[in-house]
Each structure stands twice: as structure tokens, then as C-alpha cells.
Design an enzyme around this catalytic site. Structure first.
Site, PDB file in Angstrom:
ATOM      1  N   CYS A 113      10.844  32.491  23.665  1.00 58.02           N
ATOM      2  CA  CYS A 113      11.742  32.170  22.699  1.00 58.02           C
ATOM      3  C   CYS A 113      13.196  31.898  23.333  1.00 58.02           C
ATOM      4  CB  CYS A 113      11.915  32.921  21.581  1.00 58.02           C
ATOM      5  SG  CYS A 113      10.359  32.776  20.608  1.00 58.02           S
ATOM      6  N   HIS A 250      18.661  32.541  17.535  1.00 58.17           N
ATOM      7  CA  HIS A 250      17.254  32.334  17.620  1.00 58.17           C
ATOM      8  C   HIS A 250      16.817  32.522  16.017  1.00 58.17           C
ATOM      9  CE1 HIS A 250      13.194  31.882  18.554  1.00 58.17           C
ATOM     10  NE2 HIS A 250      12.854  33.096  18.421  1.00 58.17           N
ATOM     11  N   ASN A 280       9.681  29.562  13.372  1.00 54.92           N
ATOM     12  CA  ASN A 280      10.429  29.970  14.570  1.00 54.92           C
ATOM     13  C   ASN A 280       9.814  28.904  15.700  1.00 54.92           C
ATOM     14  OD1 ASN A 280      10.427  30.931  17.248  1.00 54.92           O
ATOM     15  ND2 ASN A 280       9.648  32.949  16.771  1.00 54.92           N
TER      16      ASN A 280
HETATM   17  N1  ACO Z   1       0.803  37.609   4.553  1.00 58.11           N
HETATM   18  C1  ACO Z   1       0.381  38.753   3.754  1.00 58.11           C
HETATM   19  N2  ACO Z   1       0.369  39.888   4.375  1.00 58.11           N
HETATM   20  C2  ACO Z   1       0.552  40.052   5.836  1.00 58.11           C
HETATM   21  C3  ACO Z   1       0.751  38.908   6.685  1.00 58.11           C
HETATM   22  C4  ACO Z   1       0.922  37.698   5.973  1.00 58.11           C
HETATM   23  N3  ACO Z   1       1.087  36.487   6.608  1.00 58.11           N
HETATM   24  N4  ACO Z   1       1.110  39.197   7.808  1.00 58.11           N
HETATM   25  C5  ACO Z   1       0.935  40.673   7.992  1.00 58.11           C
HETATM   26  N5  ACO Z   1       0.715  41.259   6.716  1.00 58.11           N
HETATM   27  C6  ACO Z   1       0.516  42.443   6.260  1.00 58.11           C
HETATM   28  C7  ACO Z   1       0.054  43.538   7.326  1.00 58.11           C
HETATM   29  O1  ACO Z   1      -1.368  43.279   7.566  1.00 58.11           O
HETATM   30  C8  ACO Z   1       0.525  44.706   6.789  1.00 58.11           C
HETATM   31  O2  ACO Z   1      -0.379  45.205   6.104  1.00 58.11           O
HETATM   32  P1  ACO Z   1      -0.904  46.688   5.647  1.00 58.11           P
HETATM   33  O3  ACO Z   1       0.625  47.466   5.402  1.00 58.11           O
HETATM   34  O4  ACO Z   1      -1.716  46.902   4.707  1.00 58.11           O
HETATM   35  O5  ACO Z   1      -1.262  47.054   7.264  1.00 58.11           O
HETATM   36  C9  ACO Z   1       1.744  44.287   6.030  1.00 58.11           C
HETATM   37  O6  ACO Z   1       1.758  43.073   5.960  1.00 58.11           O
HETATM   38  C10 ACO Z   1       2.915  44.658   7.076  1.00 58.11           C
HETATM   39  O7  ACO Z   1       3.109  44.179   8.256  1.00 58.11           O
HETATM   40  P2  ACO Z   1       4.169  44.436   9.382  1.00 58.11           P
HETATM   41  O8  ACO Z   1       3.782  43.560  10.527  1.00 58.11           O
HETATM   42  O9  ACO Z   1       4.529  45.705   9.430  1.00 58.11           O
HETATM   43  O10 ACO Z   1       5.357  43.345   8.560  1.00 58.11           O
HETATM   44  P3  ACO Z   1       6.737  43.315   8.900  1.00 58.11           P
HETATM   45  O11 ACO Z   1       7.628  43.410   7.982  1.00 58.11           O
HETATM   46  O12 ACO Z   1       7.123  43.987  10.255  1.00 58.11           O
HETATM   47  O13 ACO Z   1       6.833  41.730   8.825  1.00 58.11           O
HETATM   48  C11 ACO Z   1       6.772  39.979  11.027  1.00 58.11           C
HETATM   49  C12 ACO Z   1       6.108  40.917  10.094  1.00 58.11           C
HETATM   50  C13 ACO Z   1       7.255  38.888   9.989  1.00 58.11           C
HETATM   51  C14 ACO Z   1       6.021  39.555  11.988  1.00 58.11           C
HETATM   52  C15 ACO Z   1       8.220  40.703  11.414  1.00 58.11           C
HETATM   53  O14 ACO Z   1       7.689  42.102  12.009  1.00 58.11           O
HETATM   54  C16 ACO Z   1       8.913  39.808  12.751  1.00 58.11           C
HETATM   55  O15 ACO Z   1       9.431  38.968  12.217  1.00 58.11           O
HETATM   56  N6  ACO Z   1       8.824  40.420  13.776  1.00 58.11           N
HETATM   57  C17 ACO Z   1       9.621  39.878  15.109  1.00 58.11           C
HETATM   58  C18 ACO Z   1       8.977  38.735  15.437  1.00 58.11           C
HETATM   59  C19 ACO Z   1       9.862  37.995  16.381  1.00 58.11           C
HETATM   60  O16 ACO Z   1      11.143  38.060  16.688  1.00 58.11           O
HETATM   61  N7  ACO Z   1       9.318  37.468  17.655  1.00 58.11           N
HETATM   62  C20 ACO Z   1      10.087  37.183  18.815  1.00 58.11           C
HETATM   63  C21 ACO Z   1      10.127  35.766  19.031  1.00 58.11           C
HETATM   64  S1  ACO Z   1       8.617  35.073  19.190  1.00 58.11           S
HETATM   65  C22 ACO Z   1       8.156  34.391  20.808  1.00 58.11           C
HETATM   66  O17 ACO Z   1       8.760  34.889  21.797  1.00 58.11           O
HETATM   67  C23 ACO Z   1       7.015  33.439  21.152  1.00 58.11           C
END
Ligand code: ACO
Length: 323
Positions: A113, A250, A280
Site C-alpha cells: 500500500c 492512505h 483500499n
Molecule cells: N463482516 C462481519 N464480521 C466480520 C467481518 C465482516 N466483513 N470481518 C471480520 N468480522 C468479524 C471477525 O470474525 C470478528 O468476529 P469475532 O469477534 O466473533 O471473532 C469480529 O468481526 C471482529 O474482527 P476484528 O478483525 O477484530 O475487527 P476490527 O475491528 O479490527 O476490523 C479490519 C477489521 C477492518 C480489517 C481492521 O482491523 C483494519 O482495517 N485493519 C487494518 C487494515 C490495513 O490497514 N491494512 C494495511 C494496508 S493493506 C495492504 O498493504 C495490502
């Protein structure tokens, strides 16, 4: 002293829109979950046969037109992508030929990214050194090609798109400072397990290609790291939070963007947000947001912009510039 300045911007999004409601039909998710956790409402998907190079070409043409620069005047093309058209030649070379800029240096940068930010910093260094006068810098991706549409934790996050800038040598900045960092120790939190010399099966080349991400761990490191980096960037430039007119971050997650804005004491009205409509787009994200901000009239000549990105590697990078 030679500086580089942005002479023009351009961007391109594929036509097909994938809404959160569309994804509700594929995986166990909801518009409410996606919007509240990420800020994303929709994203774009490249058409069958439409490649990263195609998106890059459209964005590049718009940037060249905005800059009033002919492709034949370019000395350098640097293209950030993790989703190249081919393993080789580089997508930058394919783009160069389509633009009619044959002969100038052209290469890809893979920093996930942060790819566009890395490409921008590389081109800036070439211009500062005096060896390049005009450079095209592109961030372009078709990340939807490597998403597993059975994995709700990743398929809702990403979209396709491209952005580009033309950099020109100038006696005024321009780009004031760029910062580049990486820490390969975090590979296990965000990666694609298939490459050419690992995981590749000649009879089934797509097998296993997918984004693997421990999202909540990435989230925590991203917020802390970006916090640190914006401080470092301001210090390197001898500037303060109050000097920044626009944050162009980003576009991975609205909550990460809001945390960086709080760190900079910037109201959200001074932050360019496109994640709601683009998702993203990895390397495409910052130049897409920049071009949208320029074309909408928000970003004006003479204003100070802070661009930043964080992604797989981990990599993280910033640029502080006078537009
Ligand atoms: N819909 C519904 N529920 C979901 C989904 C979805 N799409 N995805 C995950 N969940 C559930 C999980 O299974 C979990 O359930 P559980 O509590 O029963 O285990 C719950 O939601 C919480 O999951 P988390 O992963 O803890 O959720 P979080 O609030 O952290 O959000 C997210 C997830 C959106 C991915 C966030 O962590 C994020 O944005 N992370 C950073 C991503 C990023 O910046 N990446 C870098 C760039 S990408 C690159 O370089 C290619």
C-alpha cells in the site's frame, strides 16, 4: 538547488461498483459492520480483461494532460503496484510503450500500500540529483484479482483504481521531504503466500493466491507507526502541525485516518477521505485521493500537503509538499 514539484495529477477508476449490499450476498457480513468498522460503502472492480496497466494508462494520460507535458518529454516512469500485469516486463515498461515515451527509464516498485509513496520518493530523489527533469509517478492496482470472495475478513476491504502525478524540476519546493521505512519482521501479519519462487504451481498458477491479513494486529501497528511517522516528517521539515493545510492519507480504514488526523490536531474537514467510495486501492489510494482533491478545487496551489501510507511489508512512507 533543484526541487521537484507536482505539475499535474490524474486518476482512473473502473466502472463497475461493488456495494456493501453486493458483498452481503457473497459472505456473512453487513453494510452496518463494514461501514462502522472501516468507513467503506462501495469500491470499484476492474472488468474482465481490464488490467493494472489499463488503469495506469488512463490515470497517466490525465496527469500528463493536467501538467501540459507530452509523454515524449518524460525522463523517468516509476510505478507502484503489487498487482502487475505480468511478472515481467514491468508494468511501467508496458505503460511507457503505450504512452509513447520509449527510451526513458521505467520500473515498478513493490511496497504494497505504500507503493505510490515509495515511487514518489524515488522520483523526487532522481529530480533532486539533477539527472531527471520530468517524471511520471503512478500507483495502480487490481487487488480484487487476488481476493478470496469467500473470506469476509479481506474481500470487503479492497478495490481497484489508479492515480498518477507528473513531477517536474523546479527551483522552488515542491516536495519538501519524504520519509521511507520498512520492517520485514511483520510479514506474517499481511502477505500473499504465492510468488514465483515460493508457492507457485505451474499447472495451477492461481492456486493459493490471496491476501492473508491479521486485520486487528495490522490496525494497531498502523495507528502507532503513522503517529510516529507524521511527527518525524514534521521534524525533518522543521514544520508544525498548524502548517499543514491538508492530510491526504492512505485510504485503508476511516478509523486509522481519524487517529492520524487527531495526532495532527486537524479537523476532518482538512482530511481527504475517499475510502467510503474507493475502499483500499493499495498503491492507487493516495494519488486517487490527491487527484480528487485537486479536481474538486479543495487543494489549491501553494497549500501544504502531508501524504502518508502504510501497508504490507510492513512498509510506511510520507511526503510533505507544497502543492
Ligand atoms: N463482516 C462481519 N464480521 C466480520 C467481518 C465482516 N466483513 N470481518 C471480520 N468480522 C468479524 C471477525 O470474525 C470478528 O468476529 P469475532 O469477534 O466473533 O471473532 C469480529 O468481526 C471482529 O474482527 P476484528 O478483525 O477484530 O475487527 P476490527 O475491528 O479490527 O476490523 C479490519 C477489521 C477492518 C480489517 C481492521 O482491523 C483494519 O482495517 N485493519 C487494518 C487494515 C490495513 O490497514 N491494512 C494495511 C494496508 S493493506 C495492504 O498493504 C495490502
Amino acid at each position: 538547488m533543484v526541487h521537484s514539484r507536482i505539475a499535474g495529477t490524474g486518476s482512473y477508476l473502473p466502472h463497475k461498483v461493488i456495494t456493501n449490499a453486493d458483498l452481503e450476498k457473497l459472505v456473512d457480513t453487513s453494510d452496518e459492520w463494514i461501514a462502522s468498522r472501516t468507513g467503506i460503502r462501495e469500491r470499484r472492480m476492474a472488468a474482465t480483461g481490464e488490467t493494472t496497466g489499463d488503469l495506469a494508462f488512463e490515470a497517466a494520460q490525465r496527469a500528463l494532460a493536467a501538467a501540459g507535458v507530452q509523454a515524449g518529454e518524460l525522463d523517468l516512469i516509476v510505478l507502484g503496484t503489487t498487482t502487475p500485469d505480468l511478472i515481467f516486463p514491468a508494468t511501467a515498461c508496458l505503460l511507457q510503450h503505450r504512452l509513447g515515451a520509449n527510451g526513458c527509464a521505467a520500473f515498478d516498485v513493490n511496497a504494497a500500500c505504500s507503493g505510490f509513496m515509495y515511487a514518489l520518493a524515488v522520483a523526487d530523489q532522481f529530480i533532486r540529483s539533477g539527472s531527471v527533469r520530468k517524471a511520471l509517478v503512478v500507483g495502480a492496482e487490481t487487488l480484487t484479482r487476488m481476493l478470496d470472495y469467500g473470506d469476509r475478513s479481506t474481500c470487503v476491504l479492497f478495490g481497484d483504481g489508479a492515480g498518477a502525478v507528473v513531477l517536474e524540476a523546479s527551483d522552488q519546493p515542491g516536495i519538501i521531504t519524504t520519509r521511507l521505512h520498512a520492517d520485514g519482521g511483520y510479514k506474517h501479519l499481511l502477505y500473499n503466500p504465492v510468488g514465483v519462487s515460493a508457492g507457485f504451481q505451474l499447472d495451477q498458477p492461481n492456486a493459493g493466491v490471496r491476501v492473508m491479513m491479521t486485520g486487528n494486529e495490522v490496525f494497531k501497528v498502523a495507528v502507532k507507526t503513522l503517529d510516529r511517522m507524521v511527527g518525524e516528517t514534521l521534524e525533518a521539515a522543521g514544520m508544525h502541525e498548524s502548517d499543514i493545510d491538508w492530510l491526504i492519507p492512505h485510504q485503508a480504514n476511516l478509523r486509522i485516518i481519524e487517529a492520524t488526523a487527531r495526532r495532527l490536531k486537524l479537523p476532518m474537514e482538512r482530511v481527504i477521505v475517499t475510502v467510503d467510495r474507493h475502499g483500499n486501492t493499495s498503491s492507487g489510494s493516495v494519488p486517487l485521493a490527491l487527484d480528487e482533491a485537486v479536481r474538486s478545487g479543495k487543494v489549491q496551489r501553494g497549500q501544504t500537503l502531508l501524504l502518508e501510507a502504510f501497508g504490507g511489508g510492513f512498509t510506511w512512507a510520507s511526503a510533505l509538499l507544497r502543492y
